[in-house]
Design a protein around this motif. Structure first.
Motif, short mmCIF file in Angstrom:
data_model
loop_
_atom_site.label_atom_id
_atom_site.label_comp_id
_atom_site.label_asym_id
_atom_site.label_seq_id
_atom_site.Cartn_x
_atom_site.Cartn_y
_atom_site.Cartn_z
N PRO A 120 25.03 27.97 80.30
CA PRO A 120 25.26 26.91 80.30
C PRO A 120 25.87 25.64 80.98
O PRO A 120 26.01 24.68 81.98
CB PRO A 120 24.91 26.59 78.59
CG PRO A 120 24.71 27.68 78.77
CD PRO A 120 25.09 29.10 79.48
N ALA A 121 27.13 26.48 81.40
CA ALA A 121 28.33 26.19 82.18
C ALA A 121 28.29 25.95 83.39
O ALA A 121 28.34 25.31 84.76
CB ALA A 121 29.64 26.45 82.07
N ALA A 122 27.64 26.73 84.37
CA ALA A 122 27.46 26.82 85.69
C ALA A 122 26.23 25.57 85.85
O ALA A 122 25.83 25.36 86.96
CB ALA A 122 26.88 28.08 85.65
N GLY A 124 35.92 29.82 86.33
CA GLY A 124 37.56 30.71 86.41
C GLY A 124 37.08 31.92 86.30
O GLY A 124 37.95 32.89 85.46
N LEU A 125 36.47 32.31 87.66
CA LEU A 125 35.44 33.89 87.23
C LEU A 125 36.11 34.50 89.25
O LEU A 125 36.34 33.82 89.52
CB LEU A 125 33.73 34.22 87.44
CG LEU A 125 33.30 33.98 85.54
CD1 LEU A 125 32.13 33.76 85.95
CD2 LEU A 125 33.43 34.89 84.69
N PRO A 175 30.52 39.54 87.86
CA PRO A 175 28.75 39.06 88.13
C PRO A 175 29.18 37.46 87.73
O PRO A 175 29.59 37.18 86.17
CB PRO A 175 28.52 40.09 87.64
CG PRO A 175 29.64 40.61 86.91
CD PRO A 175 30.43 40.71 87.32
N LEU A 176 27.89 36.85 87.54
CA LEU A 176 27.57 35.60 86.36
C LEU A 176 26.50 36.48 85.87
O LEU A 176 25.93 37.33 85.65
CB LEU A 176 26.76 34.42 86.82
CG LEU A 176 27.83 33.78 87.50
CD1 LEU A 176 26.84 32.62 88.81
CD2 LEU A 176 29.12 33.06 87.79
N LEU A 231 29.34 27.42 98.11
CA LEU A 231 29.41 27.22 96.53
C LEU A 231 29.40 28.01 95.44
O LEU A 231 29.44 27.31 94.41
CB LEU A 231 27.76 26.30 96.32
CG LEU A 231 27.59 25.24 97.95
CD1 LEU A 231 25.92 24.52 97.80
CD2 LEU A 231 27.91 23.44 96.62
N TRP A 232 28.67 29.24 95.35
CA TRP A 232 29.06 29.75 94.90
C TRP A 232 30.28 30.38 94.31
O TRP A 232 30.12 30.82 93.55
CB TRP A 232 28.09 31.27 95.22
CG TRP A 232 26.81 31.26 95.57
CD1 TRP A 232 25.40 31.54 95.86
CD2 TRP A 232 25.93 31.36 93.93
NE1 TRP A 232 24.41 31.37 95.35
CE2 TRP A 232 24.16 31.45 94.25
CE3 TRP A 232 25.91 31.36 92.44
CZ2 TRP A 232 23.21 31.80 93.06
CZ3 TRP A 232 24.99 31.29 91.77
CH2 TRP A 232 23.46 31.92 92.13
N ALA A 233 30.87 30.41 95.96
CA ALA A 233 32.45 30.68 95.31
C ALA A 233 32.99 29.63 94.80
O ALA A 233 33.26 29.85 93.77
CB ALA A 233 33.50 30.90 96.59
N GLY A 234 32.65 28.74 94.77
CA GLY A 234 33.00 27.41 94.82
C GLY A 234 32.60 27.60 92.83
O GLY A 234 33.16 27.12 91.78
#
Length: 335
Positions: free
Chosen positions: A75-77, A62-63, A68-69, A53-56
């Motif tokens: 907001p988008a995440a 687009g990272l 890192p986030l 899920l983190w990878a998706g």
């Protein structure tokens, strides 16, 4: 779970770095907690893993996977994970409904009842083609024993009452007509009872189901026309009027309303004509087969006067012999 990005240790004596640009800071602990809780909820109702899920999520943002986030991504995440959670919950609920249906279908004649219902209501032949809402409605009806159909030997064809599925179909059409016209559902049902010739509290015979469906569909369609005519009524009928029916209805309209096929009709006149269509077609359904004892032979008018005397002679052999002698004498005299 992705590790929380922390601050890089600063050697002693080294001056503090300049403040980061707004939004370029790593996720705050609150933001990280919000995202982690969403991930946990998705894992609980799906077959996906946390790392997947983190990878998706990063892919959708687009990272690169190792990037890192940042706080500006939050907001988008959050929106992305909420959408994934909604989808996972819907899939999970659908899977549970299908599982419950799978347990109920083998019982009695449920499989046939469900098959007939979804074909009639949704135009489908497989449960996999239904939406979650449609699946839920089928399960509810099945759990309430509203889809059970009688065994074939218990279904005399024309006199049986409406099946639950048929009644449900009419109820849905009544609801649509009520929404379109503002007429109360109770009043519409009362009209259908009167057309079917049954009293309040009695069950409508199934033989009227098709006629009532056509009646309701036509009324719904015609409610959207501001200037209906007989031609409009003909177009609105699922089973258009045949030539003899058209003549009967045009004659009726002319006599009752002085209306031609091009005359604009009022709402009351339209309903009156639709009622007449229903009654005339219902009347045709009641016409039984011709009784064979009432059929007269084609020779009957010509030889009927001789039938009874012949029956009397055949029943008395003595008279038959005398009659034969008389006939022979007459024949000899003529010759």
């Amino acid at each position: 779970m992705q590790p929380i990005q922390g601050a890089t240790p600063r050697p002693p004596g080294e001056p503090a770095p300049a403040p980061s640009v707004a939004g370029e800071q790593p996720l705050s602990s609150v933001q990280r907690t919000v995202l982690e809780r969403l991930i946990t909820r998705i894992v609980a109702v799906s077959q996906q893993q946390s790392a997947e899920l983190w990878a998706g999520l990063k892919h959708d943002l687009g990272l690169k996977n190792e990037a890192p986030l940042l706080s500006r991504h939050f907001p988008a995440a959050e929106q992305n994970l909420n959408q994934r959670l909604t989808s996972a919950q819907t899939t999970h609920a659908t899977r549970q409904i299908v599982q419950q249906l799978s347990e109920l279908l083998p019982q009695g004649n449920n499989r046939q009842a469900v098959s007939d219902y979804i074909r009639q209501q949704f135009g489908q032949t497989a449960l996999s083609q239904l939406t979650p809402e449609q699946l839920k409605s089928v399960l509810t009806l099945l759990q309430n024993n509203q889809l059970a159909i009688p065994q074939p030997q218990q279904r005399p064809a024309t006199d049986r009452p409406l099946l639950p599925a048929e009644h449900s179909t009419l109820n849905q059409q009544v609801a649509k007509l009520t929404a379109a016209t503002g007429e109360s559902g109770k009043q519409i049902w009362q009209s259908m009872l009167e057309l079917s010739g049954v009293k309040t509290g009695e069950l409508i015979p199934a033989k009227h189901f098709t006629l009532l469906t056509t009646w309701l569909q036509a009324r719904l369609s015609l409610s959207q026309h501001s200037a209906p005519t007989l031609h409009t009524i003909q177009a609105a009928l699922k089973q258009p009027l045949e030539a003899d029916e058209w003549k009967e209805i045009t004659d009726y309209s002319q006599q009752r309303f002085q209306a031609t096929p091009q005359t604009v009709l009022t709402t009351a006149q339209v309903q009156d004509i639709l009622n007449q269509v229903f009654l005339k077609r219902a009347e045709k359904q009641h016409v039984g087969p011709i009784e064979t004892q009432n059929i007269q032979p084609v020779y009957n008018p010509f030889i009927a006067p001789f039938i009874e005397p012949l029956k009397i002679i055949s029943a008395r052999p003595g008279l038959a012999l005398i009659a034969l002698i008389v006939v022979m004498l007459l024949f000899w005299m003529v010759v």
